[in-house]
Design a protein around this motif. Structure first.
Motif, PDB file in Angstrom:
ATOM      1  N   LEU A 304       0.849  -1.186   0.000  1.00 50.37           N
ATOM      2  CA  LEU A 304       0.000   0.000   0.000  1.00 50.37           C
ATOM      3  C   LEU A 304       0.884   1.235   0.000  1.00 50.37           C
ATOM      4  O   LEU A 304       2.111   1.142  -0.075  1.00 50.37           O
ATOM      5  N   GLY A 305       0.256   2.415   0.080  1.00 49.40           N
ATOM      6  CA  GLY A 305       1.021   3.651   0.111  1.00 49.40           C
ATOM      7  C   GLY A 305       1.997   3.681   1.266  1.00 49.40           C
ATOM      8  O   GLY A 305       1.825   3.000   2.279  1.00 49.40           O
ATOM      9  N   ALA A 306       3.054   4.473   1.120  1.00 46.72           N
ATOM     10  CA  ALA A 306       4.086   4.640   2.146  1.00 46.72           C
ATOM     11  C   ALA A 306       4.841   3.340   2.410  1.00 46.72           C
ATOM     12  O   ALA A 306       5.427   3.159   3.483  1.00 46.72           O
ATOM     13  N   GLY A 307       4.820   2.413   1.433  1.00 42.69           N
ATOM     14  CA  GLY A 307       5.618   1.201   1.551  1.00 42.69           C
ATOM     15  C   GLY A 307       5.114   0.177   2.537  1.00 42.69           C
ATOM     16  O   GLY A 307       5.873  -0.706   2.952  1.00 42.69           O
ATOM     17  N   ARG A 308       3.840   0.229   2.912  1.00 44.64           N
ATOM     18  CA  ARG A 308       3.300  -0.750   3.854  1.00 44.64           C
ATOM     19  C   ARG A 308       2.995  -2.060   3.129  1.00 44.64           C
ATOM     20  O   ARG A 308       2.232  -2.078   2.177  1.00 44.64           O
ATOM     21  N   HIS A 309       3.585  -3.155   3.610  1.00 42.77           N
ATOM     22  CA  HIS A 309       3.433  -4.454   2.976  1.00 42.77           C
ATOM     23  C   HIS A 309       2.379  -5.284   3.705  1.00 42.77           C
ATOM     24  O   HIS A 309       2.194  -5.157   4.907  1.00 42.77           O
ATOM     25  N   PHE A 310       1.705  -6.140   2.951  1.00 45.04           N
ATOM     26  CA  PHE A 310       0.774  -7.080   3.561  1.00 45.04           C
ATOM     27  C   PHE A 310       0.716  -8.337   2.707  1.00 45.04           C
ATOM     28  O   PHE A 310       1.054  -8.325   1.522  1.00 45.04           O
ATOM     29  N   GLN A 311       0.304  -9.421   3.347  1.00 47.34           N
ATOM     30  CA  GLN A 311       0.286 -10.723   2.694  1.00 47.34           C
ATOM     31  C   GLN A 311      -1.142 -11.118   2.346  1.00 47.34           C
ATOM     32  O   GLN A 311      -2.068 -10.932   3.130  1.00 47.34           O
ATOM     33  N   THR A 312      -1.323 -11.671   1.134  1.00 45.67           N
ATOM     34  CA  THR A 312      -2.634 -12.142   0.697  1.00 45.67           C
ATOM     35  C   THR A 312      -2.507 -13.582   0.213  1.00 45.67           C
ATOM     36  O   THR A 312      -1.432 -14.013  -0.208  1.00 45.67           O
ATOM     37  N   PRO A 313      -3.581 -14.340   0.247  1.00 52.38           N
ATOM     38  CA  PRO A 313      -3.517 -15.713  -0.286  1.00 52.38           C
ATOM     39  C   PRO A 313      -3.370 -15.710  -1.805  1.00 52.38           C
ATOM     40  O   PRO A 313      -3.811 -14.781  -2.481  1.00 52.38           O
ATOM     41  N   PHE A 314      -2.722 -16.729  -2.313  1.00 50.12           N
ATOM     42  CA  PHE A 314      -2.592 -16.929  -3.758  1.00 50.12           C
ATOM     43  C   PHE A 314      -3.189 -18.290  -4.055  1.00 50.12           C
ATOM     44  O   PHE A 314      -2.503 -19.304  -4.060  1.00 50.12           O
ATOM     45  N   ASP A 315      -4.504 -18.324  -4.263  1.00 54.65           N
ATOM     46  CA  ASP A 315      -5.239 -19.574  -4.424  1.00 54.65           C
ATOM     47  C   ASP A 315      -5.920 -19.543  -5.782  1.00 54.65           C
ATOM     48  O   ASP A 315      -7.065 -19.107  -5.917  1.00 54.65           O
ATOM     49  N   GLN A 316      -5.226 -19.991  -6.794  1.00 55.19           N
ATOM     50  CA  GLN A 316      -5.758 -19.974  -8.147  1.00 55.19           C
ATOM     51  C   GLN A 316      -4.961 -20.927  -9.011  1.00 55.19           C
ATOM     52  O   GLN A 316      -3.836 -21.304  -8.670  1.00 55.19           O
ATOM     53  N   ILE A 317      -5.570 -21.314 -10.116  1.00 54.01           N
ATOM     54  CA  ILE A 317      -4.864 -22.104 -11.110  1.00 54.01           C
ATOM     55  C   ILE A 317      -4.271 -21.116 -12.112  1.00 54.01           C
ATOM     56  O   ILE A 317      -5.003 -20.405 -12.802  1.00 54.01           O
ATOM     57  N   LEU A 318      -2.964 -21.052 -12.149  1.00 58.21           N
ATOM     58  CA  LEU A 318      -2.257 -20.104 -13.004  1.00 58.21           C
ATOM     59  C   LEU A 318      -1.880 -20.791 -14.308  1.00 58.21           C
ATOM     60  O   LEU A 318      -1.197 -21.816 -14.302  1.00 58.21           O
ATOM     61  N   VAL A 319      -2.342 -20.229 -15.427  1.00 64.42           N
ATOM     62  CA  VAL A 319      -2.111 -20.830 -16.738  1.00 64.42           C
ATOM     63  C   VAL A 319      -1.407 -19.823 -17.632  1.00 64.42           C
ATOM     64  O   VAL A 319      -1.891 -18.697 -17.828  1.00 64.42           O
ATOM     65  N   PHE A 320      -0.253 -20.210 -18.151  1.00 71.85           N
ATOM     66  CA  PHE A 320       0.445 -19.425 -19.166  1.00 71.85           C
ATOM     67  C   PHE A 320       0.172 -20.063 -20.520  1.00 71.85           C
ATOM     68  O   PHE A 320       0.187 -21.282 -20.657  1.00 71.85           O
TER      69      PHE A 320
END
Length: 447
Positions: A304-320
Motif C-alpha cells: 500500500l502507500g508509504a511502503g506498507r506491505h501485507f500478505q494475501t492468499p494466492f489460491d488460483q490455477i495459473l495458466v500461461f
C-alpha cells in the motif's frame, strides 16, 4: 470436493454486533457519514443495504452518531412512519475529512484476516477434476485424447500450467473452457481492509454473481451469510498483451483516493490465464519473476502507500499460454517450478475433417466431402501448411463471404470460392518479395 454451503455460511455468518465485523466503530461511522454525505437522506433500510450490515450493527452506529450530534432524524413518507437520517454540520465536516483520506464509498470491507480464512476454506484446489467432468465440458470439441490426459491431472495438481504451440492451434479456446470444470460457487468480498485501508476487490467485469435464495435485507435479519460477500461463480481472469507489471500490484487512484485490487487478487479461488505470453508490455522474465514466490508459497505480498506491505492468499490455477517456445521465454529454473508443460500441435486429417463438418453445420453450409478433400490435398498439402483448428472456420467463413457478395447460395461452396479464400487468408510469397524489394528501394532512396 467443494465446501458445503452451510459451512461457508457458518464461516462468514452475518455480524450481529459491531465487534463481529472486525472493524472499528470509528471506521464504520466515517463510512456511514460518507454515504449520508453522498445521498443526502437515507432510511435505516437504505443504509443497511449500502453498508451491507445487519440492523443491530447499524443501530449501534446510529445511536453513537446521534449522541455525537453528527446525524439528525427526519420523517419520510406520508404517514411519517419510516425515519430517515441526514447529516448535521458537524457530520458534514467529518464526512468531508473522511473523504479527503479515502474516497471509498461502498459496502463495509472485510478484514484481511477473515478474507484469508474464507479463501482457504473454499480453495479451488479442493475441486476434483475427473475424466467424466472433463469429457462433459469438452463434449463436441475436437481435442486429442493425449491432451485431455494431460489437462485433467494438471487441473488437479495445484501447480501452474504452461500451454504452448503454434498460433491457431486452439490454446486460447481450450484454456478459457477450463473454467467449465468448476460448477460450484465461492464468496467474494466487495472490498477488503488492511489496517482499515480499503481495497476494492469485487469487479463486475470479472465476477459473475449467482442468484441468491436469501430474502432481501431487512432491519433485523440475522440469518444467511455475511452480505459483505457476494456469492459468485469461480473467477476467470484472462489477460493478454495488455498486461503490465502495474496490473499485478495494488493500484491507487490519486483523484478518487481509492485502492483497487490487482488481477491475481481478483482471481483468487478461480483461474488466472495469461494469454499470448511473451507479447506483454513487460518482459517475460519480469512477469515470471513476479510469480516465483506466489507459486511456491501460495501467498502473495502486496504494498500500500508509504511502503506498507501485507500478505494475501494466492489460491488460483495459473495458466500461461504462448506460441513461443518456453525455452525462449524463461530459464530452466523457472520452468521447473511449473508442473505441467502441455504442447498443442497441428491436427491429423480426421480431426481437421471433424472440425470442418462442425463449422459447416454451424454456418448452414452443405457439407461436400470433395471440397474437404481438395482443402486437405491441394491447399494444405500443396502449400505445405499445417492443419490448425482455426483454419476451417476462417476459410469457410471467407468463402461464404465471397459467395454472398457474388449473390450466390451461401449454403453451397465450390473450389473457386475456397481457393479465393485461401489466397486472401495467407500472405502471398510474391507479395512478401515485392514488399521487401520496395522497402529496400525506399531505404536506398534516402542514401
Amino acid at each position: 470436493m467443494s465446501v458445503p454451503t452451510a459451512e461457508l455460511q457458518a464461516l462468514v455468518a452475518r455480524p450481529l454486533a459491531l465487534a463481529d465485523t472486525g472493524l472499528s466503530r470509528h471506521f464504520l461511522t466515517e463510512l456511514m457519514l460518507k454515504h449520508l454525505y453522498d445521498a443526502g437522506l437515507l432510511t435505516a433500510r437504505q443504509l443497511m443495504q449500502r453498508l451491507a450490515l445487519a440492523g443491530p450493527v447499524l443501530e449501534e452506529l446510529i445511536e453513537f452518531l446521534r449522541k455525537e450530534v453528527m446525524i439528525d432524524v427526519h420523517g419520510q413518507g406520508f404517514d411519517k412512519r419510516e425515519l430517515s437520517y441526514g447529516l448535521t454540520q458537524r457530520g458534514r465536516d467529518t464526512a468531508i475529512d473522511a473523504y479527503a483520506r479515502s474516497g471509498y464509498l461502498g459496502p463495509a470491507p472485510v478484514p484481511i484476516q477473515r478474507y484469508r480464512e474464507v479463501v482457504a476454506a473454499q480453495t479451488v484446489h479442493h475441486t476434483q477434476v475427473t475424466a467424466g467432468t472433463l469429457n462433459r465440458v469438452f463434449s463436441g470439441v475436437v481435442l486429442k485424447d493425449a491432451l485431455k490426459q494431460q489437462l485433467g491431472p494438471a487441473m488437479n495438481s495445484g501447480r501452474a500450467i504452461f500451454i504452448y504451440g503454434p498460433a491457431g492451434t486452439g490454446k486460447t479456446y481450450i484454456t478459457q473452457k477450463l473454467t467449465g470444470l468448476f460448477t460450484d460457487t465461492c464468496l467474494i468480498p466487495y472490498a477488503i481492509s488492511v489496517n482499515e485501508q480499503v481495497i476494492a476487490l469485487f469487479d463486475p467485469l470479472l465476477h459473475q454473481p449467482v442468484d441468491s435464495a436469501e430474502p432481501s435485507p431487512n432491519l433485523m435479519l440475522n440469518q444467511g451469510h455475511d452480505p459483505r460477500f457476494v456469492r459468485c461463480k469461480r473467477p476467470e481472469v484472462v489477460t493478454g498483451g495488455e498486461l503490465g507489471m502495474d496490473m499485478l500490484e495494488v493500484h491507487f487512484n490519486p483523484v478518487t483516493k481509492e485502492y483497487q485490487a490487482p488481477l491475481q487478487l481478483k482471481a483468487n479461488n478461480g483461474i488466472f490465464i495469461i494469454d499470448d505470453m511473451g507479447r506483454q508490455r513487460a518482459t517475460p522474465m519480469e512477469i515470471f519473476n513476479r510469480w516465483i514466490v506466489p507459486m511456491e508459497e501460495k501467498q502473495d505480498y502486496l504494498t500500500l502507500g508509504a511502503g506498507r506491505h501485507f500478505q494475501t492468499p494466492f489460491d488460483q490455477i495459473l495458466v500461461f499460454s504462448s506460441n513461443i517456445n518456453p525455452l525462449d521465454l524463461a530459464d530452466e529454473a523457472f520452468l521447473r517450478r511449473i508442473g505441467y508443460k502441455i504442447y498443442f500441435g497441428f491436427l491429423q486429417a480426421d480431426e481437421y475433417g471433424r472440425i470442418w463438418q462442425q463449422v459447416c453445420a454451424e454456418k448452414g453450409i452443405r457439407f461436400d466431402p470433395a471440397l474437404l478433400e481438395f482443402a486437405l490435398t491441394q491447399l494444405h498439402a500443396g502449400h505445405q501448411v499445417g492443419l490448425r483448428p482455426c483454419h476451417p472456420r476462417d476459410l469457410l467463413g471467407m468463402a461464404q463471404d465471397r459467395v454472398r457478395y457474388m449473390d450466390g447460395d451461401a449454403a453451397v461452396l465450390d473450389i473457386e470460392s475456397l481457393t479465393w479464400a485461401w489466397d486472401s487468408y495467407f500472405v502471398s510469397l510474391n507479395a512478401e518479395v515485392e514488399m521487401s524489394s520496395t522497402t529496400l528501394n525506399r531505404r536506398n532512396d534516402h542514401v
